[in-house]
Design a protein around this motif. Structure first.
Motif, PDB file in Angstrom:
ATOM      1  N   ARG A 217      33.306  49.705  38.986  1.00 50.28           N
ATOM      2  CA  ARG A 217      32.344  49.288  38.334  1.00 50.28           C
ATOM      3  C   ARG A 217      30.896  49.477  38.302  1.00 50.28           C
ATOM      4  O   ARG A 217      30.124  49.413  38.017  1.00 50.28           O
ATOM      5  CB  ARG A 217      32.520  46.905  38.258  1.00 50.28           C
ATOM      6  CG  ARG A 217      33.607  46.881  37.746  1.00 50.28           C
ATOM      7  CD  ARG A 217      33.957  45.459  37.893  1.00 50.28           C
ATOM      8  NE  ARG A 217      34.688  44.501  37.567  1.00 50.28           N
ATOM      9  CZ  ARG A 217      35.140  43.608  37.012  1.00 50.28           C
ATOM     10  NH1 ARG A 217      34.823  42.939  38.355  1.00 50.28           N
ATOM     11  NH2 ARG A 217      35.921  43.836  36.035  1.00 50.28           N
ATOM     12  N   SER A 218      30.094  49.884  39.617  1.00 51.13           N
ATOM     13  CA  SER A 218      29.093  50.128  39.758  1.00 51.13           C
ATOM     14  C   SER A 218      28.888  51.380  40.510  1.00 51.13           C
ATOM     15  O   SER A 218      27.879  52.046  40.290  1.00 51.13           O
ATOM     16  CB  SER A 218      28.697  49.836  41.738  1.00 51.13           C
ATOM     17  OG  SER A 218      30.063  50.216  42.367  1.00 51.13           O
TER      18      SER A 218
ATOM     19  N   LEU B 133      37.586  48.118  42.475  1.00 47.98           N
ATOM     20  CA  LEU B 133      37.629  47.840  41.567  1.00 47.98           C
ATOM     21  C   LEU B 133      35.732  47.399  41.585  1.00 47.98           C
ATOM     22  O   LEU B 133      35.006  48.110  40.555  1.00 47.98           O
ATOM     23  CB  LEU B 133      37.586  46.291  40.859  1.00 47.98           C
ATOM     24  CG  LEU B 133      36.970  45.910  39.184  1.00 47.98           C
ATOM     25  CD1 LEU B 133      37.840  47.180  38.556  1.00 47.98           C
ATOM     26  CD2 LEU B 133      38.147  44.702  39.218  1.00 47.98           C
ATOM     27  N   PRO B 134      34.842  46.936  43.345  1.00 53.91           N
ATOM     28  CA  PRO B 134      33.691  47.125  43.173  1.00 53.91           C
ATOM     29  C   PRO B 134      33.639  48.642  42.803  1.00 53.91           C
ATOM     30  O   PRO B 134      31.853  48.866  42.110  1.00 53.91           O
ATOM     31  CB  PRO B 134      33.360  46.682  44.338  1.00 53.91           C
ATOM     32  CG  PRO B 134      34.874  45.476  44.308  1.00 53.91           C
ATOM     33  CD  PRO B 134      36.319  46.925  44.029  1.00 53.91           C
TER      34      PRO B 134
ATOM     35  N   VAL C 190      41.303  44.413  33.033  1.00 52.66           N
ATOM     36  CA  VAL C 190      39.785  44.789  33.239  1.00 52.66           C
ATOM     37  C   VAL C 190      39.959  46.493  33.497  1.00 52.66           C
ATOM     38  O   VAL C 190      38.031  46.281  33.556  1.00 52.66           O
ATOM     39  CB  VAL C 190      39.947  44.620  34.858  1.00 52.66           C
ATOM     40  CG1 VAL C 190      40.019  42.968  35.007  1.00 52.66           C
ATOM     41  CG2 VAL C 190      40.827  45.341  36.026  1.00 52.66           C
ATOM     42  N   LEU C 191      40.855  46.724  32.732  1.00 54.90           N
ATOM     43  CA  LEU C 191      40.353  47.942  32.586  1.00 54.90           C
ATOM     44  C   LEU C 191      40.607  48.701  31.364  1.00 54.90           C
ATOM     45  O   LEU C 191      41.246  49.619  31.662  1.00 54.90           O
ATOM     46  CB  LEU C 191      40.598  49.215  34.113  1.00 54.90           C
ATOM     47  CG  LEU C 191      39.411  48.535  35.211  1.00 54.90           C
ATOM     48  CD1 LEU C 191      40.502  49.485  36.436  1.00 54.90           C
ATOM     49  CD2 LEU C 191      38.045  49.381  35.469  1.00 54.90           C
TER      50      LEU C 191
ATOM     51  N   THR D 130      40.388  38.375  37.742  1.00 55.30           N
ATOM     52  CA  THR D 130      39.364  39.236  37.090  1.00 55.30           C
ATOM     53  C   THR D 130      39.754  40.331  38.435  1.00 55.30           C
ATOM     54  O   THR D 130      39.254  41.796  37.835  1.00 55.30           O
ATOM     55  CB  THR D 130      37.713  39.274  38.927  1.00 55.30           C
ATOM     56  OG1 THR D 130      37.399  37.895  38.442  1.00 55.30           O
ATOM     57  CG2 THR D 130      37.031  39.377  39.435  1.00 55.30           C
TER      58      THR D 130
END
Length: 328
Positions: free
Chosen positions: A219-220, A215-216, A236-237, A292
């Motif tokens: 998101r980046s 995930l990080p 979260v997506l 999260t």
């Protein structure tokens, strides 16, 4: 020397036996008297490690003793799980067991050094989560169907990374190939983190991994996500379609995991640990991280966890056979 009648001797022996039992019960009731080691059979920074650390802290608070994470990655979780299985069954060494170490490995490794159902005792299921399919940003496919079309036109040219042979990500990839009639190159890594770094760097085409681990990077903007392996979209997506939605009806791979202990651990310890895990999964810090990462808290009884393992072993055994995956 005092000589007691036989009846008196029997009474004294009975009393001593009862005192010994009471003493043993009292010893178990005092558990834990020192810190507890939690063996996580994956490297630090991996998805399971990230999710488990706040749970370990919360369990420690519930038990009044610290729970220290001990990362023992390697060989598809076998290194750490074998270490757990051979540890003293005294409650001071516990471990994380999941879909791979408790179900898949039994079919992938005919000479597995531990038996998931005989070497270990389930305490509580703890988490479950979907996997996601990601790709390097310049890969010529932006969704699952485009990946399938590209792989069909370029057999053997698409590299697919995973957290090692026999991992849920590996089998998910093998299932994808099997159900689409495509040929892609499996590239096993020692850790999912190494694989996603290579995707971000452009050295690897695609991979399947749990949401927590990638995930990080999503998101980046370092990687792009093509689809999710659950039947429902990942919270979260929400804009990412599932593989099922993308045309492969019924395609589902959901990872799960929980706390296990060496076989022979006293039931009072298992019950106390089970209660602590249930409480820990309600901890605000745990709930926040789970939300999260789109991880579901799934507490259970030891019996429910054992029933899940008993169901998943043959299910994944059939999938291993069907996919042709092999640890050799």
């Amino acid at each position: 020397m005092l000589i007691f009648p036989s009846r008196a001797r029997r009474a004294i022996s009975l009393c001593l036996g009862l005192l010994a039992i009471a003493g043993g019960s009292a010893a178990r009731a005092e558990w834990p008297e020192r810190s507890i080691k939690l063996i996580v059979p994956y490297v630090a920074g991996s998805g399971p490690d990230v999710v488990l650390r706040p749970i370990a802290e919360a369990v420690g608070r519930e038990l009044g003793q610290p729970v220290v994470v001990d990362n023992r990655g390697g060989a598809g979780g076998i290194v750490g799980t074998q270490l757990l299985a051979t540890s003293p069954p005294d409650g001071y060494t516990i471990g994380f067991g999941n879909l791979v170490t408790l179900a898949i490995n039994k079919s992938m490794y005919p000479k597995l050094a531990y038996d998931p159902q005989r070497s270990l005792s389930p305490v509580s299921l703890a988490i479950s989560n979907a996997l996601v399919l990601i790709a390097r940003n310049d890969f010529p496919a932006s969704n699952v169907q485009e990946l399938i079309d590209y792989a069909r036109k370029h057999p053997g040219k698409v590299s697919v990374g995973s957290l090692g042979v026999g991992s849920s990500a590996h089998l998910a990839g093998e299932m994808l190939k099997s159900e689409t009639g495509t040929s892609m190159l499996h590239v096993p890594y020692k850790s999912g983190q190494q694989a996603v770094v290579d995707i971000a760097g452009g050295q690897l085409d695609v991979m399947i991994d749990n949401v927590a681990g990638v995930l990080p990077f999503i998101r980046s903007g370092q990687v792009k996500v093509l689809g999710a392996t659950s039947l429902k979209r990942v919270p979260v997506l929400p804009d990412v379609p599932t593989v099922d939605e993308s045309g492969l009806k019924g395609f589902e791979v959901v990872s799960w995991g929980g706390i296990v202990v060496p076989a022979g651990t006293p039931r009072p310890i298992i019950d106390k640990l089970n209660a602590a895990v249930a409480k820990a999964l309600e901890d605000p810090a745990v709930l926040q991280l789970n939300a999260t990462l789109s991880v579901d808290a799934t507490p259970s009884t030891p019996e429910q966890f054992a029933a899940l393992i008993a169901t998943e072993i043959p299910r994944w055994g059939a999938m291993v056979k069907r996919s042709g995956a092999s640890a050799d």
